[in-house]
Write a protein that holds these residues in place. Structure first.
Motif, short mmCIF file in Angstrom:
data_model
loop_
_atom_site.label_atom_id
_atom_site.label_comp_id
_atom_site.label_asym_id
_atom_site.label_seq_id
_atom_site.Cartn_x
_atom_site.Cartn_y
_atom_site.Cartn_z
N ALA A 55 0.75 -1.29 0.06
CA ALA A 55 -0.04 0.23 0.01
C ALA A 55 0.94 1.15 0.24
CB ALA A 55 -0.93 -0.28 1.25
N ALA A 56 1.87 1.31 0.85
CA ALA A 56 2.77 2.25 0.87
C ALA A 56 3.52 2.51 -0.58
CB ALA A 56 4.01 2.14 1.91
N THR A 57 3.71 1.72 -1.20
CA THR A 57 4.28 1.40 -2.64
C THR A 57 3.53 2.36 -3.43
OG1 THR A 57 5.85 -0.29 -2.22
CG2 THR A 57 5.50 0.27 -4.57
N ARG A 58 2.28 1.85 -3.42
CA ARG A 58 1.24 2.38 -4.41
C ARG A 58 0.84 3.95 -4.14
NH1 ARG A 58 -0.93 -2.94 -3.94
NH2 ARG A 58 -2.32 -2.37 -2.14
N LYS A 59 1.06 4.26 -3.03
CA LYS A 59 0.93 5.64 -2.39
C LYS A 59 1.80 6.68 -3.03
CE LYS A 59 -0.17 8.69 1.51
NZ LYS A 59 -0.41 8.48 2.87
N ALA A 60 3.17 6.02 -2.66
CA ALA A 60 4.37 6.79 -3.23
C ALA A 60 4.38 7.01 -4.72
CB ALA A 60 5.62 5.88 -2.88
N ILE A 61 4.01 6.04 -5.44
CA ILE A 61 3.74 6.05 -6.82
C ILE A 61 2.79 7.18 -7.30
CG2 ILE A 61 3.12 5.01 -8.92
CD1 ILE A 61 4.24 2.24 -7.56
N ALA A 62 1.69 7.08 -6.52
CA ALA A 62 0.61 8.23 -6.92
C ALA A 62 1.21 9.86 -6.65
CB ALA A 62 -0.35 7.99 -6.04
N GLU A 63 2.23 9.81 -5.47
CA GLU A 63 2.71 11.04 -5.12
C GLU A 63 3.63 11.58 -5.83
OE1 GLU A 63 3.38 12.05 -0.95
OE2 GLU A 63 1.91 10.72 -0.37
N LEU A 64 4.50 10.55 -6.69
CA LEU A 64 5.60 10.79 -7.69
C LEU A 64 4.94 11.04 -9.08
CD1 LEU A 64 8.22 8.23 -6.44
CD2 LEU A 64 8.35 10.81 -6.37
N ASP A 65 3.69 10.60 -9.22
CA ASP A 65 2.99 10.34 -10.60
C ASP A 65 3.80 9.81 -11.44
OD1 ASP A 65 1.33 11.34 -12.30
OD2 ASP A 65 2.23 12.86 -13.29
N GLY A 66 3.95 8.45 -10.90
CA GLY A 66 4.87 7.62 -11.64
C GLY A 66 6.11 6.98 -11.17
N LEU A 67 6.75 6.27 -11.70
CA LEU A 67 8.05 5.31 -10.97
C LEU A 67 9.10 5.20 -12.03
CD1 LEU A 67 9.16 4.71 -8.20
CD2 LEU A 67 8.09 2.63 -8.62
N ASP A 68 10.29 5.34 -11.77
CA ASP A 68 11.24 5.03 -12.69
C ASP A 68 12.23 3.68 -12.17
OD1 ASP A 68 10.87 6.96 -15.04
OD2 ASP A 68 11.28 8.27 -13.19
N ALA A 69 12.35 3.78 -10.97
CA ALA A 69 13.45 2.81 -9.96
C ALA A 69 12.87 2.64 -8.67
CB ALA A 69 14.63 3.42 -10.07
N VAL A 70 13.12 1.28 -8.23
CA VAL A 70 13.05 0.95 -6.88
C VAL A 70 14.43 0.27 -6.43
CG1 VAL A 70 11.73 -0.85 -5.45
CG2 VAL A 70 10.55 0.54 -7.20
N VAL A 71 14.65 0.73 -5.06
CA VAL A 71 15.83 0.21 -4.57
C VAL A 71 15.49 -0.23 -3.32
CG1 VAL A 71 18.27 0.76 -3.69
CG2 VAL A 71 17.25 2.10 -5.54
N THR A 72 15.69 -1.41 -2.99
CA THR A 72 14.99 -2.18 -1.78
C THR A 72 16.40 -2.24 -0.75
OG1 THR A 72 15.28 -4.40 -2.47
CG2 THR A 72 13.20 -3.39 -2.85
N ALA A 73 16.44 -1.21 -0.08
CA ALA A 73 17.68 -1.12 0.81
C ALA A 73 17.47 -1.31 2.21
CB ALA A 73 18.31 0.29 0.63
N ALA A 74 16.12 -1.48 2.72
CA ALA A 74 15.85 -1.70 4.04
C ALA A 74 16.49 -3.18 4.36
CB ALA A 74 14.49 -1.61 4.02
N GLY A 75 17.08 -3.33 5.36
CA GLY A 75 17.51 -4.70 6.30
C GLY A 75 17.63 -4.60 7.66
N MET A 76 17.72 -5.86 8.08
CA MET A 76 18.09 -5.90 9.57
C MET A 76 18.55 -7.35 9.75
SD MET A 76 14.23 -7.07 11.26
CE MET A 76 15.10 -7.48 12.88
N ASP A 77 19.34 -7.61 10.89
CA ASP A 77 19.78 -8.95 11.31
C ASP A 77 19.88 -8.53 12.92
OD1 ASP A 77 20.74 -11.29 11.09
OD2 ASP A 77 22.98 -10.68 10.85
N VAL A 78 19.45 -9.79 13.47
CA VAL A 78 19.90 -10.37 14.85
C VAL A 78 20.64 -11.53 14.76
CG1 VAL A 78 19.10 -10.47 17.16
CG2 VAL A 78 17.88 -8.99 15.57
N PRO A 79 22.05 -11.50 14.95
CA PRO A 79 22.64 -12.76 15.17
C PRO A 79 22.56 -13.49 16.21
CG PRO A 79 24.06 -10.70 14.44
CD PRO A 79 23.01 -10.29 15.16
#
Length: 225
Positions: A55-79
């Motif tokens: 849902a957040a992605t679709r909202k972002a695309i609407a606010e940007l009026d389109g989309l050219d790239a996605v970078v999925t940089a979020a990450g986590m780890d608990v060793p």
């Protein structure tokens, strides 16, 4: 002007990608749990909730009026040993590091297909080399490698797809770990800005050309090859 969604764009590698995009005159848009610096537009979202991520992605695309790239940089780890890491934590690592990228990209595909845009996923050297006490992180990052390679085959000719495999970077990623899981005093970590520059290079390829995979790490990185 490239319109780019960056997950995890408020810190670490994601923030470095946002900074690089701004310097290039592009329009980054962040999806994260915290606000990014500099007034960059963003949507608050716990990416472990994959439906919320879509849902957040679709909202972002609407606010940007389109989309050219996605970078999925979020990450986590608990060793930790498999028996010692709570199940909820183990599964959250899988959700943030593997399921969320797939959810965001799925929601973005119609807009990316329209623009013949680009997807960049972030794996890890621990997505190609397994180590002890990292079962969740390795499972997720090995999954990102397989997911991205399959996606590149699926979207060939429609959307550019790049798999980025970074080594350890100078970010806050290691801050909350037990001391035994932090990089040692002799560890040489890469500058996230260098990885961000490589990501920008991949996104900037002309139509018809794709950088499929990039391994980027400090010259003395011990987790690769």
């Amino acid at each position: 002007m490239t319109r780019t969604i960056v997950t995890g764009g408020s810190s670490g590698l994601g923030a470095a990608v946002v900074d690089a995009a701004l310097k290039a005159g592009d329009r980054p848009f962040v999806i994260d749990r915290q606000a990014p610096a500099g007034g960059v537009p963003w949507i608050e979202c716990d990416l472990a909730d994959t439906r919320a991520a879509e849902a957040a992605t679709r909202k972002a695309i609407a606010e940007l009026d389109g989309l050219d790239a996605v970078v999925t940089a979020a990450g986590m780890d608990v060793p930790g040993r498999l028996a010692d890491v709570p199940a909820e934590t183990w599964e959250r690592i899988l959700a943030v590091d593997l399921l969320a990228p797939a959810a965001v990209i799925r929601a973005a595909l119609p807009a990316l297909t329209d623009s013949h845009g680009h997807v960049v996923t972030i794996a890890s050297t621990l997505g190609v080399k397994a180590v002890s006490d990292a079962t969740a992180y390795c499972a997720a990052k090995f999954g990102v490698v397989g997911f991205t390679r399959a996606l590149a085959a699926e979207l060939a000719g429609q959307v550019g797809v790049t798999l980025v495999v970074p080594g350890g970077m100078r970010t806050r990623f290691f801050d909350d770990r037990d001391e035994r899981y932090k990089p040692g005093p002799d560890a040489v970590l890469n500058d996230p800005a260098a990885v961000a520059a490589a990501i920008m290079f991949a996104i900037g390829q002309p139509r018809g050309c794709a950088v499929r995979e990039l391994v980027i790490c400090a010259e003395t990185e011990t987790s690769y090859p």
